[in-house]
Design an enzyme around this catalytic site. Sequence first.
Site, mmCIF file in Angstrom:
data_model
loop_
_atom_site.group_PDB
_atom_site.id
_atom_site.type_symbol
_atom_site.label_atom_id
_atom_site.label_comp_id
_atom_site.label_asym_id
_atom_site.label_seq_id
_atom_site.Cartn_x
_atom_site.Cartn_y
_atom_site.Cartn_z
ATOM 1 N N ASP A 23 8.621 30.587 -11.133
ATOM 2 C CA ASP A 23 7.701 30.304 -10.033
ATOM 3 C C ASP A 23 6.280 30.385 -10.599
ATOM 4 O OD1 ASP A 23 6.104 30.292 -7.789
ATOM 5 O OD2 ASP A 23 7.224 31.849 -6.716
ATOM 6 N N TRP A 57 7.589 37.813 -3.839
ATOM 7 C CA TRP A 57 8.111 36.450 -4.004
ATOM 8 C C TRP A 57 9.418 36.452 -4.775
ATOM 9 C CZ3 TRP A 57 6.246 33.999 -0.286
ATOM 10 C CH2 TRP A 57 4.901 34.042 0.062
ATOM 11 N N LYS A 63 -2.338 26.642 -4.244
ATOM 12 C CA LYS A 63 -3.133 27.618 -4.981
ATOM 13 C C LYS A 63 -4.009 26.923 -6.021
ATOM 14 C CE LYS A 63 -0.350 30.624 -2.904
ATOM 15 N NZ LYS A 63 1.039 31.030 -2.871
HETATM 16 C C1 LIG Z 1 2.194 31.423 -2.270
HETATM 17 C C2 LIG Z 1 3.371 31.710 -3.116
HETATM 18 C C3 LIG Z 1 4.679 31.408 -2.696
HETATM 19 C C4 LIG Z 1 4.987 30.854 -1.333
HETATM 20 O O1 LIG Z 1 4.555 29.550 -1.225
HETATM 21 P P1 LIG Z 1 4.858 28.670 0.077
HETATM 22 O O2 LIG Z 1 4.405 27.327 -0.380
HETATM 23 O O3 LIG Z 1 4.030 29.236 1.186
HETATM 24 O O4 LIG Z 1 6.293 28.735 0.368
HETATM 25 C C5 LIG Z 1 5.724 31.653 -3.576
HETATM 26 N N1 LIG Z 1 5.496 32.168 -4.790
HETATM 27 C C6 LIG Z 1 4.253 32.482 -5.216
HETATM 28 C C7 LIG Z 1 4.067 33.062 -6.583
HETATM 29 C C8 LIG Z 1 3.157 32.265 -4.397
HETATM 30 O O5 LIG Z 1 1.925 32.584 -4.821
#
Ligand SMILES: *Cc1c(COP(=O)(O)O)cnc(C)c1O
Length: 360
Positions: free
Chosen positions: A171, A101, A195
């Site tokens: 993030d 990511w 999540k």
């Molecule tokens: C799942 C995830 C993403 C991607 O998320 P999307 O909503 O599918 O774009 C980005 N960063 C982290 C840490 C993630 O767990």
Amino acid sequence: MNRVYNFSAGPSVLPEDVLKKAQEEMLVYGDSGMSVMEMSHRSKAFESIIQSAEESLRRVMGIPENYKVLFLQGGASSQFAMIPLNLMKKGKIDLVLTGMWSKKARAEAEKYGKVNVVASSEDKTFNYIPELDSSKFDPDADYFYICQNNTIYGTRFPALPETGSVPLVADLSSCILSEPIDVSKYGLIFAGAQKNMGPAGLTVVIIRDDLLGFSKDFTPTMFQYDIHVKANSMYNTPPTYSIYICKLVLEWIENKIGGLEKMSEINNKKAKILYDFLDSSEMFNATVDGSSRSIMNIPFVTGNTDLDAKFVSEAANAGFVNLKGHRSVGGMRASIYNAMPTEGVEKLVEFMKDFENNNK
Ligand SMILES: *Cc1c(COP(=O)(O)O)cnc(C)c1O
């Protein structure tokens, strides 16, 4: 069919109380006479839903007044571009490379400026959080970027980097709401909701006031934070139903769990149950050690890919689903987000013990 224990990394398990409440309100929400899915985002009923979601998030996370909360779309992945398009002034940033990511975030940021990778854990398939040497930080960077919890590799920053006056951008997709954080340490926080906050389709952004107003001339309207701030996340149709479920999840954290201190206690306990077993097992091993260990995503292996596959398949038959590791690391991964009950982890560990005994 009964509900299974769902260890999916995302979209992932939601609190059963939330699903039941949504079921109750499915056909008629309050005195609106219709489902939340059917109502105008400009209606009084929906305005009160989005406002209540924001107020609840502010209370739960202790978000200071000088931060704006946005309910956007496009997933966490859109933020990889939206952040540089709005926060890059001089055109250079610092970034810690801790997985796929942050790599994707780097690739997007590089389209608009220079990315200084201050540390990386790529040498060991990202199974640790690297030590940070602050002499490698650029005090003149536009922002400092981290992925705080690395969903795929099961690592998380044990402490935040000290970035001084450089805004920290993080993030938090897979760890938001899992424990209390000090929002004032960040310039910008973002998270895909699927999540730990609700269903897919919603992305939450928390941004400090002084970072607004610097988008590039060519930034698409929909990618400008200011536009969404001015419109209270209603510049266009927001993901209404996802916001509604997110509101219910936040109410569940506030009223049923009792806030993030309590949530963190439960999460740490759950993670300890699984790590303790992994550390004592002769068959299963955690792939991450020490202070880098995530309390949300826990990858583990047997060391034998056939045995891994057998485990994943037998576990699924026993009602423990989505335990297969990410394709880039293999093995297994148990994602034990807020909504995974302690009992789910305890039962998984019992199942693993039995599997170990039966496959010696
Ligand atoms: C799942 C995830 C993403 C991607 O998320 P999307 O909503 O599918 O774009 C980005 N960063 C982290 C840490 C993630 O767990």
